[in-house]
Design a protein around this motif. Structure first.
Motif, PDB file in Angstrom:
ATOM      1  N   ALA A 149      38.950  93.017  47.785  1.00 44.28           N
ATOM      2  CA  ALA A 149      39.292  91.586  47.728  1.00 44.28           C
ATOM      3  C   ALA A 149      40.171  91.198  48.911  1.00 44.28           C
ATOM      4  O   ALA A 149      40.052  90.103  49.458  1.00 44.28           O
ATOM      5  CB  ALA A 149      40.013  91.294  46.414  1.00 44.28           C
ATOM      6  N   GLN A 200      38.268  90.291  51.763  1.00 41.75           N
ATOM      7  CA  GLN A 200      37.397  89.119  51.618  1.00 41.75           C
ATOM      8  C   GLN A 200      38.170  87.821  51.655  1.00 41.75           C
ATOM      9  O   GLN A 200      37.642  86.774  51.315  1.00 41.75           O
ATOM     10  CB  GLN A 200      36.640  89.206  50.295  1.00 41.75           C
ATOM     11  N   SER A 201      39.445  87.867  52.062  1.00 43.94           N
ATOM     12  CA  SER A 201      40.259  86.656  51.966  1.00 43.94           C
ATOM     13  C   SER A 201      39.634  85.515  52.734  1.00 43.94           C
ATOM     14  O   SER A 201      39.108  85.685  53.833  1.00 43.94           O
ATOM     15  CB  SER A 201      41.677  86.914  52.458  1.00 43.94           C
ATOM     16  N   ASN A 202      39.670  84.362  52.131  1.00 45.78           N
ATOM     17  CA  ASN A 202      39.068  83.182  52.742  1.00 45.78           C
ATOM     18  C   ASN A 202      39.584  81.954  52.007  1.00 45.78           C
ATOM     19  O   ASN A 202      39.050  81.544  50.988  1.00 45.78           O
ATOM     20  CB  ASN A 202      37.532  83.277  52.607  1.00 45.78           C
ATOM     21  N   VAL A 220      43.228  87.457  42.127  1.00 46.22           N
ATOM     22  CA  VAL A 220      42.318  86.633  41.333  1.00 46.22           C
ATOM     23  C   VAL A 220      40.877  87.072  41.584  1.00 46.22           C
ATOM     24  O   VAL A 220      40.072  87.215  40.664  1.00 46.22           O
ATOM     25  CB  VAL A 220      42.513  85.137  41.670  1.00 46.22           C
ATOM     26  N   THR A 221      40.535  87.288  42.849  1.00 43.92           N
ATOM     27  CA  THR A 221      39.172  87.735  43.190  1.00 43.92           C
ATOM     28  C   THR A 221      38.880  89.099  42.561  1.00 43.92           C
ATOM     29  O   THR A 221      37.825  89.308  41.980  1.00 43.92           O
ATOM     30  CB  THR A 221      39.016  87.862  44.715  1.00 43.92           C
ATOM     31  N   ALA A 222      39.815  90.028  42.689  1.00 40.56           N
ATOM     32  CA  ALA A 222      39.577  91.380  42.184  1.00 40.56           C
ATOM     33  C   ALA A 222      39.505  91.384  40.667  1.00 40.56           C
ATOM     34  O   ALA A 222      38.717  92.117  40.070  1.00 40.56           O
ATOM     35  CB  ALA A 222      40.686  92.302  42.649  1.00 40.56           C
ATOM     36  N   LYS A 267      41.360  83.999  57.068  1.00 42.68           N
ATOM     37  CA  LYS A 267      40.227  84.893  56.848  1.00 42.68           C
ATOM     38  C   LYS A 267      40.557  86.257  57.419  1.00 42.68           C
ATOM     39  O   LYS A 267      41.414  86.382  58.276  1.00 42.68           O
ATOM     40  CB  LYS A 267      38.987  84.351  57.577  1.00 42.68           C
ATOM     41  N   GLU A 314      39.255  97.766  44.043  1.00 43.93           N
ATOM     42  CA  GLU A 314      38.908  96.352  43.843  1.00 43.93           C
ATOM     43  C   GLU A 314      39.854  95.457  44.644  1.00 43.93           C
ATOM     44  O   GLU A 314      39.436  94.495  45.300  1.00 43.93           O
ATOM     45  CB  GLU A 314      39.031  95.992  42.350  1.00 43.93           C
ATOM     46  N   GLU A 330      45.349  85.349  46.017  1.00 45.34           N
ATOM     47  CA  GLU A 330      43.898  85.150  46.067  1.00 45.34           C
ATOM     48  C   GLU A 330      43.174  86.465  45.793  1.00 45.34           C
ATOM     49  O   GLU A 330      42.191  86.506  45.043  1.00 45.34           O
ATOM     50  CB  GLU A 330      43.511  84.612  47.448  1.00 45.34           C
ATOM     51  N   ALA A 331      43.660  87.552  46.418  1.00 48.75           N
ATOM     52  CA  ALA A 331      42.998  88.846  46.257  1.00 48.75           C
ATOM     53  C   ALA A 331      43.027  89.309  44.800  1.00 48.75           C
ATOM     54  O   ALA A 331      42.050  89.851  44.289  1.00 48.75           O
ATOM     55  CB  ALA A 331      43.653  89.872  47.163  1.00 48.75           C
TER      56      ALA A 331
END
Lengths: 244, 415, 294
Positions: free
Chosen positions: B358, B361-363, B345-347, B374, B354, B342-343
């Protein structure tokens, strides 16, 4: 003159630079009593230590019978037939007098498969011989100093030595005790055991020895009969010098 | 007039030059805004390099054993689909793992994390097993400014000081047994608790938390003690527990060795509570106690179910050669994999800053919404284990709660 | 504390002390005879336990063997292990001067301990780290007092072994030699005792006793590669407390520490593992040579 029982040839011992024994040579005749004298620090105890196998000499040889035993460990030397007493006696303090002597019988020069009864008898007569009869059950650590010396002798004798090294057995004894011990030594010799003894008590050495070897600063400075040695100038000088 | 003419020419030249300059500068600035700084370095990236240590030797080896394979199974799975798409550099990159053996030792772990950063030039870290080893390894994350996705680490020592470079998926150690206490409270029939933990920060906090939750649920703690890590004979502790007449006995001890001695001796000394909760009951403990483990309560970092995440997780374990219950911490590893995916992909890039942001910000939710992963302000996550009970030599999930309460049988002193 | 609980705590302490004494005897024998402080002693305990486990595990499906029997099988093997260890690592040391010998012995045996631990760790990969056997006989219950059968059997075996050791020392010729060497090594050499052989025998017996203690651990608790050194430390405590060279001292020391741990474990478990050292210091302050030291 029969062949010597033991001869020491050019025996040298170095302790990190200090020469404790410097090419010492002499021989011990079978069935005789040989005395070793010399001022303090002459190297007498070192000599015994090397013969008895506590450490190897730096040079020279020790020949016993036909064997070169230079560097042999103490237990091997003992099993060949040389036993020794210590000036500062080393009994098995926690064991009984009886057991102290028993170890000697079990592991010495003539360690055979003893029958229980035979062994007990031998131990009993040994104790009687050295004057410790009746003390068999006492623990060695309970003995007075004189008896500890006797125990030391008994244990050494129990190993059936051909050559017995006595290290200052007489030092510290009263005149009466001295005479008694001297008699014991004669009796030991009478059994055919060759004796080599270090002694400071001149009366004892001169009275017992067939031959005397004099050490000084690690060297042999005289060798001969008590009378010869007593009159030797070098010996006199050594002792006078040592008195300063 | 003439001066103005000359000046005009000069000014005109200057104006032209300045204009040109401004134009060029604007174009350059616009260009730089579009292409990130160091753009050429990023463009050269061909893979995502992740560094980690695993306790492949030393006292934790039994807990970590198949995780090297598990990590590789995860990476292979990602790479089979081409890799992870990083939108900021418009590339799909495969994952390459670099793993070292930390020998269950904090200084060794630190040494290898340093090496991962300086020599292997990893993009970011996956943390080692257990809090106190992670605590040492974190120094490398801070020094080399590489984010660390902590794994099995959650005791408070690491969270007292703020540290932007690390975050964990686990909830604080004190909350570890939340669901177990929930289950016991809901099942009812138990009032008094005896608690024991090994003298180590994680275990102490887990036990403290257990005790606090027990009290909050209206039940009572009648014995709570810490035993030194070398304890081999628990007889006196067991006698003291007996004296306090507990309905439930709880022991928290990593690695398991203490559990084996405690359980065997409890059995022998007639400590027969209604229930026994063993925080960690892996295979050696089950083997050593045999039938006596029947109905012992424990906790697993997953639960039985049929959601896509369940299926993915079980398949990974199978491919790595084990069943999840045998090495339940695999559940934590799985959550870590998801956090990383997830991180990234977000970053959208591998820039450490970055990725780091990310990570915080995991969620996302797992297991059909049963849990939402989270990260809180301090860097804690939200994962804590689900209750299980040993039946016929294997742990059985007691979840969801309603189902669990029905399956759950009191041990009632039966060894 | 209720009365029955008090009785139980005392019984536990004595049983625990008995098992401590067993391993400590081995260490004391080795030290008394050869003058070597064998820091690898705990490792032999661990390896002995591992051996019992491996046999039990291997035979389990074919033939369920009582692990105590396996202990009896493993112990003589470890007598041989002790002989080999002594010959390979310790004999070379005895050539050195006495004051260097103790330091060398500590270093060599410590090194060996670390190597053995590493090898055990390596050998554990692919299987489980901690090893324990699934063996349980219900406890003997007298009123409210639970007597763990395992521990009773162990205590009984410890008594038998101690009596056997006593008979060996007092009534055999080799035993007499062992006593002689313990009390005066030079003196023993002088009367022809082969101290090298006696050293080896002491190591053999000591190591066998350690292996038996290891077997007990694997039945009562577990063994793992890293248990060796902490245990060695505890046994050293017992040996020093009892007085170097005294078996009665070791027995008493073991029981004192067993009782100490038992009582402290009841009230202040956090201190139960330090009690050994606290007692050691206390005893040495009162009797600097240990309880029965010479």
């Amino acid at each position: 003159m029969s062949a010597p029982l033991m001869s020491v040839r050019a025996l040298t011992v170095n302790f990190s630079g200090l020469r404790a024994l410097d090419r010492v040579s002499f021989s011990v005749n079978p069935g005789k009593i040989t005395g070793i004298i010399g001022p303090n620090g002459a190297g007498k105890t070192t000599l015994f230590n090397v013969i008895a196998g506590h450490y190897r000499p730096s040079g020279g040889q020790i020949i016993f019978g036909e064997r070169n035993i230079t560097g042999w460990k103490s237990d091997r030397v003992c099993r060949l037939g040389i036993s020794r007493t210590y000036q500062h006696v080393r009994p098995f303090l926690g064991l009984s007098v009886y057991n102290n002597v028993k170890v000697g019988f079990l592991y010495g020069h003539q360690a055979v498969n003893w029958k229980q009864k035979e062994l007990s008898q031998e131990i009993a007569s040994m104790l009687e011989f050295v004057g410790l009869e009746g003390l068999g059950e006492k623990r060695a650590e309970e003995l007075i100093p004189l008896n500890r010396k006797r125990l030391e002798v008994a244990r050494a004798l129990a190993t059936h030595p051909r050559l017995l090294l006595l290290d200052e057995l007489i030092a510290g004894l009263t005149p009466t005790e001295t005479l008694s011990m001297m008699e014991t030594i004669r009796q030991i010799n009478a059994k055919g055991i060759t004796v080599l003894m270090i002694e400071h008590v001149m009366k004892a050495v001169m009275g017992l020895s067939d031959k005397v070897v004099v050490l000084h600063h690690g060297e042999v400075i005289a060798e001969g009969s008590p009378a010869q040695v007593a009159g030797d100038q070098a010996v006199i000088d050594a002792y006078l010098g040592a008195q300063h | 007039m003439s001066t103005r003419n000359q000046n005009d020419t000069h000014q005109f030249g200057e104006i032209i030059t300045r204009r040109k300059f401004i134009t060029l500068a604007s174009a350059a600035a616009a260009g730089m805004a579009v292409i990130p700084l160091g753009g050429s370095a990023m463009a050269a990236k061909t893979e995502i390099v992740i560094g980690a240590t695993l306790s492949q030797s030393g006292r934790f080896q039994g807990i970590i054993r198949p995780f090297g394979k598990l990590l590789q199974v995860w990476a292979d799975g990602i790479n089979a689909k081409g890799g992870i798409y990083l939108h900021k550099i418009n590339k799909t990159l495969p994952i390459r793992l670099v793993i070292y053996d930390d020998q269950s030792s904090p200084p060794t772990a630190l040494k290898f994390y340093e090496r991962l950063a300086a020599v292997d030039k990893v993009d970011f870290f996956m943390g080692p097993f257990t809090s106190f080893i992670t605590n040492a390894a974190l120094q490398a994350a801070v020094k080399h400014k590489r984010p660390m996705f902590m794994v099995e680490a959650n005791d408070s020592a690491m969270f007292e000081k703020p540290n932007r470079w690390r975050a964990t998926g686990l909830s604080p150690a004190k909350t570890e047994y939340t669901r177990v206490v929930q289950l016991l409270a809901k099942k009812g029939g138990v009032k008094t608790f005896a608690l024991l933990s090994r003298d180590s920060l994680h275990e102490n906090q887990a036990m403290e938390g257990f005790g606090e939750m027990v009290k909050k649920a209206g039940m009572e703690v009648v014995y709570q003690k810490i035993a030194p890590k070398d304890t081999r004979d628990f007889s006196s502790i067991i006698l003291a527990m007996k004296q306090s007449k507990p309905d439930v006995v709880f022991i928290e001890w990593i690695p398991p060795p203490g559990n084996i001695g405690f359980l065997k001796q409890a059995r022998g000394l007639g400590l027969n509570p209604k229930d026994v909760v063993v925080g960690h009951a892996p295979v050696p403990v089950i083997k050593a106690l045999g039938r006596s483990m029947e109905n012992v309560l424990s906790a697993l970092y997953f639960f039985e179910g049929d959601s896509p995440h369940h299926r993915e997780f079980f398949a990974m374990c199978k491919k790595a050669g084990f069943e999840p219950w045998q090495y339940s911490e695999a559940g934590i590893r799985y959550v870590t994999f998801k956090r990383i995916e997830e991180a990234l992909v977000t970053a959208g890039s591998l820039e450490p800053e970055e990725v780091r942001r990310a990570m915080w910000q995991s969620n996302f939710s797992l297991y059909n919404g049963d849990i939402r992963i989270k990260t809180d302000k301090k860097g804690y996550g939200t994962l804590h284990p689900w209750p299980s009970q040993i039946k016929n030599g294997k742990p059985v999930s007691l979840w969801p709660l309603s189902k669990g309460v029905e399956i759950f049988e009191h041990k009632n002193g039966q060894w | 504390m209720e009365f029955t609980t008090l009785v139980q705590v005392i019984i536990n302490g004595v049983l625990l002390g008995g098992v401590y004494a067993l391993a400590a005897f081995g260490l004391s024998l080795i030290f008394g005879v050869s003058g070597v402080l064998n820091l690898a002693h705990g490792e032999f305990l661990m390896v002995g336990g591992m051996a019992v486990f491996l046999l039990f595990d291997a035979l389990q499906n074919v033939w369920y063997v009582n692990p105590f029997i396996l202990v009896a099988v493993v112990a003589p093997l470890f007598f041989l292990v002790g002989l080999v260890f002594e010959k390979a690592l310790i004999q070379p040391l005895t050539q050195r001067k006495e004051h260097v010998r103790l330091a060398s012995a500590v270093l060599v045996t410590l090194g060996a301990a670390l190597v053995i631990e590493d090898v055990a760790d390596f050998a554990s990969r692919g299987s489980q780290y901690e090893k324990s056997v699934d063996f349980f006989i219900p406890s003997l219950v007298i009123g409210e007092i639970y007597l763990e059968t395992n521990k009773l059997v162990m205590f009984g075996l410890v008594l038998i072994l101690i009596v056997a050791l006593f008979i060996f020392l007092r009534f055999t010729y080799v035993g007499l030699a062992v006593q002689a060497v313990t009390q005066n090594r030079r003196g023993a050499l002088l009367v022809g005792v082969n101290t090298t052989r006696i050293n080896a025998i002491a190591f053999g017996i000591g190591t066998a006793l350690a292996a038996v203690a290891g077997g007990f651990e694997v039945i009562n608790s577990m063994v793992a590669p890293n248990i060796g050194l902490p245990l060695t430390l505890k046994y050293l405590c017992i040996v020093v407390m009892g007085g170097l060279g005294s078996f009665l001292g070791v027995a008493l020391g073991g029981v004192i520490i067993g009782l100490g741990e038992s009582f402290l474990g009841f009230f202040y478990p956090a201190w139960s593992q330090t009690v050994a050292y606290l007692l050691l210091v206390t005893v040495l302050l009162i009797r600097p040579k240990g309880l029965f030291g010479k």
